[in-house]
Write a protein that holds these residues in place. Structure first.
Motif, PDB file in Angstrom:
ATOM      1  N   THR A 145      61.146 -31.290 -18.542  1.00 50.87           N
ATOM      2  CA  THR A 145      61.249 -31.563 -17.107  1.00 50.87           C
ATOM      3  C   THR A 145      59.939 -31.228 -16.398  1.00 50.87           C
ATOM      4  O   THR A 145      59.565 -31.882 -15.416  1.00 50.87           O
ATOM      5  CB  THR A 145      62.408 -30.761 -16.491  1.00 50.87           C
ATOM      6  N   GLY A 146      59.244 -30.226 -16.898  1.00 46.36           N
ATOM      7  CA  GLY A 146      57.942 -29.849 -16.335  1.00 46.36           C
ATOM      8  C   GLY A 146      56.782 -30.477 -17.064  1.00 46.36           C
ATOM      9  O   GLY A 146      55.642 -29.995 -16.954  1.00 46.36           O
ATOM     10  N   ALA A 147      57.037 -31.561 -17.809  1.00 46.68           N
ATOM     11  CA  ALA A 147      55.986 -32.177 -18.632  1.00 46.68           C
ATOM     12  C   ALA A 147      56.026 -33.700 -18.543  1.00 46.68           C
ATOM     13  O   ALA A 147      55.746 -34.397 -19.521  1.00 46.68           O
ATOM     14  CB  ALA A 147      56.145 -31.726 -20.082  1.00 46.68           C
ATOM     15  N   ARG A 148      56.357 -34.235 -17.384  1.00 48.46           N
ATOM     16  CA  ARG A 148      56.481 -35.684 -17.248  1.00 48.46           C
ATOM     17  C   ARG A 148      55.138 -36.385 -17.437  1.00 48.46           C
ATOM     18  O   ARG A 148      55.039 -37.378 -18.165  1.00 48.46           O
ATOM     19  CB  ARG A 148      57.084 -36.037 -15.896  1.00 48.46           C
ATOM     20  N   ARG A 149      54.113 -35.886 -16.778  1.00 50.84           N
ATOM     21  CA  ARG A 149      52.789 -36.490 -16.970  1.00 50.84           C
ATOM     22  C   ARG A 149      52.300 -36.246 -18.400  1.00 50.84           C
ATOM     23  O   ARG A 149      51.708 -37.133 -19.023  1.00 50.84           O
ATOM     24  CB  ARG A 149      51.789 -35.924 -15.963  1.00 50.84           C
ATOM     25  N   PHE A 150      52.512 -35.055 -18.901  1.00 49.16           N
ATOM     26  CA  PHE A 150      52.132 -34.718 -20.272  1.00 49.16           C
ATOM     27  C   PHE A 150      52.716 -35.735 -21.253  1.00 49.16           C
ATOM     28  O   PHE A 150      52.024 -36.249 -22.137  1.00 49.16           O
ATOM     29  CB  PHE A 150      52.620 -33.310 -20.599  1.00 49.16           C
ATOM     30  N   MET A 151      54.011 -36.039 -21.107  1.00 46.43           N
ATOM     31  CA  MET A 151      54.676 -36.920 -22.060  1.00 46.43           C
ATOM     32  C   MET A 151      54.186 -38.355 -21.957  1.00 46.43           C
ATOM     33  O   MET A 151      54.285 -39.114 -22.930  1.00 46.43           O
ATOM     34  CB  MET A 151      56.189 -36.847 -21.878  1.00 46.43           C
ATOM     35  N   GLU A 152      53.655 -38.755 -20.832  1.00 46.57           N
ATOM     36  CA  GLU A 152      53.071 -40.097 -20.716  1.00 46.57           C
ATOM     37  C   GLU A 152      51.874 -40.255 -21.646  1.00 46.57           C
ATOM     38  O   GLU A 152      51.540 -41.377 -22.054  1.00 46.57           O
ATOM     39  CB  GLU A 152      52.652 -40.369 -19.277  1.00 46.57           C
ATOM     40  N   GLN A 153      51.216 -39.147 -21.965  1.00 46.60           N
ATOM     41  CA  GLN A 153      50.041 -39.168 -22.832  1.00 46.60           C
ATOM     42  C   GLN A 153      50.328 -38.610 -24.229  1.00 46.60           C
ATOM     43  O   GLN A 153      49.405 -38.405 -25.006  1.00 46.60           O
ATOM     44  CB  GLN A 153      48.903 -38.357 -22.192  1.00 46.60           C
TER      45      GLN A 153
END
Length: 222
Positions: A145-153
């Motif tokens: 939930t705190g890694a939305r941008r992270f998971m895009e990459q």
């Protein structure tokens, strides 16, 4: 002909590398003693590594591991979570590999920093592609939930999962979750364990990749 392949993490990681999985930054969340650092550097020597571990007792060992492995390694004594701040981390004095975040003070609980993975990459202006290893005993969805941008990459994830307990821990539900939420497909497994008292499949680590980031011959839903 079906092959009887080994199921160690080392063999699974070698298969990832052979399939063309690459990344620039590896995040080891729930790093404990940092043993994954060597596994990653053996196959992806140029990647940077972030050890993220809430339990302060592991920090000296993580720093030693970072020193042995050379540069481009950072040790973060913090719990990954869905927001930035502080949290209580309850640990088991008899089991250094256990522990969980809780909402209030309790016996064997200490206050630790909590950080979103998105905050970590934003503060460091990290570019490129990410890989993620999670050993967090059911807290995966909270962390993501705190890694939305992270998971895009992120093109590669490995985490420990189970056959029993809440849906947030069971491997079938988590495989669907990673595909529907992030477009990552389960492609391998490692180190299955069976319960000693009834021989039921109990625990295994699942490997997820982004299909377009591999050299696999085909991806079919059948």
């Amino acid at each position: 002909m079906m092959l009887d392949l080994p199921t160690t993490h080392e063999s699974a990681l070698a298969r990832m590398a052979a399939w063309g999985v690459t990344f620039d930054h590896f995040f080891d969340v729930g790093a404990a003693g940092g043993t994954w650092g060597k596994k990653i550097r053996n196959l992806w020597p140029e990647t940077s590594i972030f050890f993220v571990e809430a339990a302060p007792a592991w920090v000296p060992q993580l720093k030693q591991a970072a020193s042995r492995l050379g540069g481009r390694i950072e040790v973060l004594n913090a719990a990954a979570g869905d927001e930035d701040g502080d949290a209580y981390f309850r640990f088991d004095p008899d089991n250094p590999y256990g522990g969980a975040l809780i909402d209030q003070p309790a016996e064997h609980a200490i206050l630790v920093p909590k950080v979103r993975l998105d905050t970590v990459i934003e503060e460091r202006a990290l570019d490129g592609r990410f890989a993620l290893k999670l050993d967090v005993h059911g807290a995966e969805r909270t962390i993501l939930t705190g890694a939305r941008r992270f998971m895009e990459q992120c093109d590669f994830v490995v985490f420990e999962t189970y056959n029993f307990g809440p849906a947030t821990r069971r491997f079938g539900q988590m495989a669907v979750y990673f595909e529907e939420e992030f477009g990552l497909r389960c492609i391998d497994m490692a180190e299955p364990k069976w319960r000693p008292y009834d021989n039921a499949l109990w625990q295994l680590d699942l490997y997820f990749v982004r299909p377009e980031g591999t050299r696999l011959a085909e991806w079919r839903l059948t």
